[in-house]
Design a protein around this motif. Structure first.
Motif: not given
Length: 269
Positions: A11-16, A18-25, A234-239
């Motif tokens: 839903k986003g981009t293959l960019t660092l 955007y990936l970092e938002r998932f990792v941070n969550q 990202p907000s759904h990580v670990g939901a």
């Protein structure tokens, strides 16, 4: 030390960034083993494995860019596993094996999303449920779950009972249990783990994958588990992991499997 191994950047981009938002969550939710498993059909390199008109409209990534993204992340000490979620495709075992072995994945997820030309979890195909024989769809779906496990190509099977997503469920309990039995019989003889996925709670069925009785069958036959959210943002990580842990414990699980470059290690949770 929970896992979240099933997540998507599509839903986003293959960019660092955007990936970092998932990792941070994942870090905020104290998930120690986190991975991205983008849908394989997005990549040009899988065209010889599976090609459907719906997929071709969404095939826009190159694996080189995907791999490069992870190497960039690792160079910045970002703690993230590299994976792929493959649409299990009957008759394409050699092609799937060739693709999987071409990349240094930490683990590989195999999932069943299609019964022939029917995308069972897609909103665009939802009306098909009214046109098709429900029992035949279920039988053919679990046929693929069985052969997916028997192929031994995958570390994890994604959302094992995804077929229930829109609440089209046979009333015949004996029939359902029969499908569960043959699926878990195949899994107990394979390397494939089952994910407890909270994604079903965000779908029309509003239930975890898998059903409690199916998870208990997995436990009784020694099939390992992982936890996953199948986050597409990202907000759904670990939901909803509290519900996933509770269901795992009720089934008798006290440990999960973790993966690093194909090597597996069981840890307590």
């Amino acid at each position: 030390m929970p896992t979240d191994y099933h997540n998507h950047l599509e839903k986003g981009t293959l960019t660092l960034d955007y990936l970092e938002r998932f990792v941070n969550q994942a870090r905020e939710r104290e998930i120690s083993h986190f991975g991205i498993s983008e849908h394989a059909y997005h990549f040009y390199q899988t065209k010889d494995i599976v090609s459907k008109p719906w997929m071709e409209e969404r095939r826009y990534y190159d694996m080189k860019d995907y791999v490069d993204l992870f190497h960039e992340a690792w160079s910045k000490d970002m703690d993230v596993k590299m994976s792929i979620e493959m649409d299990y495709t009957p008759g394409r075992h050699k092609e799937m094996e060739s693709f999987i072995s071409s990349y240094d994945f930490d683990y590989v997820i195999g999932s069943v999303h299609w019964v022939g030309d029917f995308g069972i979890d897609l909103a665009e195909y939802r009306k098909e449920w009214e046109r098709r024989d429900l029992y035949e769809v279920y039988r053919q779906y679990y046929d693929q779950v069985v052969t997916l496990a028997e192929s031994n190509l995958f570390d994890i099977i994604g959302h094992i009972d995804l077929v229930k997503i829109f609440n089209y469920i046979p009333n015949d309990e004996e029939f359902i249990l029969e499908q569960y039995e043959r699926a878990t019989d195949a899994l107990k003889n394979s390397k494939t783990c089952v994910e407890i996925s909270t994604a079903g709670l965000r779908k029309p069925v509003q239930r975890l994958y898998p059903e409690p009785v199916l998870l208990k069958m997995c436990r009784s036959k020694g099939v390992p588990i992982v936890f996953s959210s199948d986050a597409h943002e990202p907000s759904h990580v670990g939901a909803d992991y509290g519900k996933a842990f509770q269901q795992a414990r009720e089934a008798g699980y006290t440990s999960v499997m973790t993966f690093t470059k194909g090597e597996r290690k069981e840890i307590s949770f």
